[in-house]
Design a protein around this motif. Sequence first.
Motif, mmCIF file in Angstrom:
data_model
loop_
_atom_site.group_PDB
_atom_site.id
_atom_site.type_symbol
_atom_site.label_atom_id
_atom_site.label_comp_id
_atom_site.label_asym_id
_atom_site.label_seq_id
_atom_site.Cartn_x
_atom_site.Cartn_y
_atom_site.Cartn_z
ATOM 1 N N LYS A 167 1.670 -0.900 0.159
ATOM 2 C CA LYS A 167 0.122 0.126 -0.029
ATOM 3 C C LYS A 167 1.005 1.356 0.514
ATOM 4 O O LYS A 167 0.508 2.353 -0.114
ATOM 5 N N ASP A 168 2.614 1.328 0.323
ATOM 6 C CA ASP A 168 3.172 2.240 0.338
ATOM 7 C C ASP A 168 3.746 2.979 -1.175
ATOM 8 O O ASP A 168 4.260 3.917 -1.270
ATOM 9 N N THR A 169 2.757 2.090 -2.274
ATOM 10 C CA THR A 169 3.040 2.523 -3.536
ATOM 11 C C THR A 169 2.195 3.500 -3.982
ATOM 12 O O THR A 169 1.413 3.592 -3.239
ATOM 13 N N GLY A 170 3.280 4.826 -5.300
ATOM 14 C CA GLY A 170 2.237 5.780 -5.371
ATOM 15 C C GLY A 170 3.229 6.794 -5.747
ATOM 16 O O GLY A 170 4.377 6.652 -5.821
ATOM 17 N N ASN A 171 2.908 7.959 -5.869
ATOM 18 C CA ASN A 171 4.227 9.364 -6.092
ATOM 19 C C ASN A 171 4.208 10.050 -5.173
ATOM 20 O O ASN A 171 2.959 10.075 -4.141
ATOM 21 N N TYR A 172 4.901 10.195 -4.627
ATOM 22 C CA TYR A 172 5.799 10.897 -3.817
ATOM 23 C C TYR A 172 6.648 12.128 -3.706
ATOM 24 O O TYR A 172 7.364 12.494 -4.850
ATOM 25 N N SER A 173 5.959 12.903 -2.994
ATOM 26 C CA SER A 173 6.787 15.167 -3.520
ATOM 27 C C SER A 173 6.751 15.558 -1.791
ATOM 28 O O SER A 173 6.167 14.600 -0.728
ATOM 29 N N CYS A 174 7.879 16.373 -1.193
ATOM 30 C CA CYS A 174 7.664 16.958 -0.418
ATOM 31 C C CYS A 174 7.312 18.747 -0.377
ATOM 32 O O CYS A 174 8.059 19.187 -2.080
ATOM 33 N N VAL A 175 7.056 19.513 0.350
ATOM 34 C CA VAL A 175 7.079 20.808 0.709
ATOM 35 C C VAL A 175 7.603 21.008 1.763
ATOM 36 O O VAL A 175 7.953 20.361 2.566
ATOM 37 N N VAL A 176 7.567 22.594 1.811
ATOM 38 C CA VAL A 176 8.622 23.348 2.917
ATOM 39 C C VAL A 176 7.639 24.068 3.713
ATOM 40 O O VAL A 176 7.376 24.858 2.471
ATOM 41 N N LEU A 177 7.144 24.334 5.111
ATOM 42 C CA LEU A 177 6.813 25.418 5.318
ATOM 43 C C LEU A 177 7.786 26.476 6.408
ATOM 44 O O LEU A 177 8.018 26.233 7.294
ATOM 45 N N PRO A 178 8.284 27.087 5.239
ATOM 46 C CA PRO A 178 9.141 28.468 6.258
ATOM 47 C C PRO A 178 8.700 29.322 7.000
ATOM 48 O O PRO A 178 9.066 30.201 7.028
ATOM 49 N N SER A 179 7.149 30.104 6.662
ATOM 50 C CA SER A 179 6.680 31.073 7.295
ATOM 51 C C SER A 179 6.331 30.380 8.938
ATOM 52 O O SER A 179 5.947 31.139 9.966
ATOM 53 N N LYS A 180 6.247 29.167 9.535
ATOM 54 C CA LYS A 180 5.859 28.916 10.641
ATOM 55 C C LYS A 180 7.144 26.995 11.271
ATOM 56 O O LYS A 180 7.445 27.099 10.584
ATOM 57 N N CYS A 181 7.438 28.056 12.173
ATOM 58 C CA CYS A 181 8.122 26.787 12.840
ATOM 59 C C CYS A 181 7.594 25.552 13.519
ATOM 60 O O CYS A 181 7.955 24.582 13.532
ATOM 61 N N VAL A 182 6.159 25.704 13.226
ATOM 62 C CA VAL A 182 5.122 24.330 13.513
ATOM 63 C C VAL A 182 4.503 24.453 12.217
ATOM 64 O O VAL A 182 3.291 25.445 11.818
ATOM 65 N N PRO A 183 3.911 23.278 11.953
ATOM 66 C CA PRO A 183 2.902 23.017 11.282
ATOM 67 C C PRO A 183 1.322 23.737 11.362
ATOM 68 O O PRO A 183 0.757 23.578 12.328
ATOM 69 N N GLU A 184 0.970 23.703 10.356
ATOM 70 C CA GLU A 184 -1.023 24.687 10.482
ATOM 71 C C GLU A 184 -1.690 23.547 9.672
ATOM 72 O O GLU A 184 -1.450 22.428 9.837
ATOM 73 N N GLN A 185 -2.620 23.896 10.573
ATOM 74 C CA GLN A 185 -3.540 23.083 9.604
ATOM 75 C C GLN A 185 -3.492 22.233 8.036
ATOM 76 O O GLN A 185 -2.828 22.806 7.426
ATOM 77 N N GLU A 186 -3.960 21.098 8.418
ATOM 78 C CA GLU A 186 -3.755 20.293 6.200
ATOM 79 C C GLU A 186 -4.548 21.124 5.839
ATOM 80 O O GLU A 186 -5.464 21.377 5.399
ATOM 81 N N GLU A 187 -3.733 21.347 4.535
ATOM 82 C CA GLU A 187 -4.416 21.878 3.562
ATOM 83 C C GLU A 187 -3.728 21.118 2.551
ATOM 84 O O GLU A 187 -2.329 20.798 2.630
ATOM 85 N N THR A 188 -3.637 21.371 1.417
ATOM 86 C CA THR A 188 -3.126 20.077 -0.381
ATOM 87 C C THR A 188 -2.701 22.241 -0.753
ATOM 88 O O THR A 188 -2.616 22.664 -0.973
ATOM 89 N N ARG A 189 -1.576 20.763 -0.566
ATOM 90 C CA ARG A 189 0.293 21.354 -1.277
ATOM 91 C C ARG A 189 0.863 20.789 -2.143
ATOM 92 O O ARG A 189 0.549 19.202 -2.185
ATOM 93 N N HIS A 190 1.499 21.169 -2.943
ATOM 94 C CA HIS A 190 2.349 19.911 -3.861
ATOM 95 C C HIS A 190 4.317 20.450 -3.933
ATOM 96 O O HIS A 190 3.567 21.692 -3.703
ATOM 97 N N MET A 223 8.343 7.887 -7.663
ATOM 98 C CA MET A 223 7.546 7.388 -8.011
ATOM 99 C C MET A 223 8.064 5.530 -7.608
ATOM 100 O O MET A 223 9.087 5.437 -7.276
ATOM 101 N N LEU A 224 7.162 5.322 -6.326
ATOM 102 C CA LEU A 224 7.690 3.906 -5.454
ATOM 103 C C LEU A 224 6.703 2.839 -5.950
ATOM 104 O O LEU A 224 5.717 2.968 -5.808
ATOM 105 N N VAL A 225 7.206 1.697 -6.508
ATOM 106 C CA VAL A 225 6.728 0.920 -6.468
ATOM 107 C C VAL A 225 7.240 0.061 -5.803
ATOM 108 O O VAL A 225 8.313 -0.831 -5.111
ATOM 109 N N VAL A 226 6.406 -1.348 -4.362
ATOM 110 C CA VAL A 226 6.838 -1.862 -3.159
ATOM 111 C C VAL A 226 6.288 -3.078 -3.810
ATOM 112 O O VAL A 226 4.939 -3.661 -4.253
ATOM 113 N N LYS A 227 6.946 -4.710 -4.304
ATOM 114 C CA LYS A 227 6.927 -5.404 -5.155
ATOM 115 C C LYS A 227 6.062 -6.509 -3.642
ATOM 116 O O LYS A 227 7.108 -6.459 -2.675
#
Length: 353
Positions: free
Chosen positions: A202-225, A231-235
């Motif tokens: 179930k870990d198979t899928g497309n992975y991306s990452c984002v950085v939140l520079p305006s806060k030292c702690v994360p804010e509420q969940e939002e859609t970010r790209h 692409m990770l494929v787990v056989k």
Amino acid sequence: MAVTLLIIMIIITILMCAFAIQVTSTTTGFVPAKILTPQKIISENSDLHLTCSTFRLKDNIMVHVYLCHNDIWIDQKKQKNDHYDSLFIIPIASLNDSGNYSCVFSRENDLLPKEPMKGLNVIQIVVIAIYLPADISIAGRSAVKEGGDVTFRCSVSDTLQTLGDCQFIHSHLRRNETLVQVQPFSVKRMEATFTIRGAVSKDTGNYSCVVLPSKCVPEQEETRHGNNAVMLVVKESLVLRVMVSCGVVALMSLVGLCLWLINKQSQIIAEKSKVAFSASFNAASRHSHADMSEEQNDMESQDGDSFTTEGEDYQNVVNAAVSINFDDCEGLYSAAEESTGAAVYSMPTRGDP
């Protein structure tokens, strides 16, 4: 000598500024003002507060104050004759609001600054994004077997501005637009590391990452790209699946064996209890019958003794009656009769003396 030259240079600078202000005011009708702000670095979507001051720059008159962004007029306010500060607020600031800000003022309202204008001082405002798309890569192969570990590296190539001098801000690892992990992003190394241990299908899928520079702690969940995705494929591992299946079967067998042993032990305990109760009941019954037999024998013995005694008494009475001598009885009768008669006849009569 050096002090004297320094004083002369300061005086010349002041005179030149005054002359420049006078020339500007005469030619354009605008006078440079001073700009103040409590914040020079703000977060995206927050409010920007700027103050234009005409203190010691105007007489006791009403003027019109203009706020300039990158030397272009963007807002104006009327300032009363007894006021010297005008507050400007830019609500919900965006990244485009970053830049140089200054203030000017004029006595007339119909003169709009159509050419670049600068105030007495300039303040540079930096608006930091809520999140930044980052670059992601896989440390190793993009296809792994179940049970293996996967490491992602998240990095930012541009200069990163932060609020409050945060050395570690948060970064998000996302799979198919879903938040998977949150890790601190090092401003010094400009990198964050994410690790998925014991990967499954179930870990198979497309992975991306984002950085939140305006806060030292994360804010509420939002859609970010992120900037990119990998692409990770787990056989599926046949060996691992067989091991899991065998483990499940063994566990179920062990549970069944434990339940059988518990049931068997319960039956043995119940059987022993039944036997012990039956033995106790039989012993009590035999003891009761023995007591009853003993009481019955005692009663029979007492009845026999009583009957013997009564028979002996009766026999004694009979023997006594048989042993009576009737001759003696006759003699006794005669004597009694004679004595009675003598007594009767010997009694005096009423006519005798």
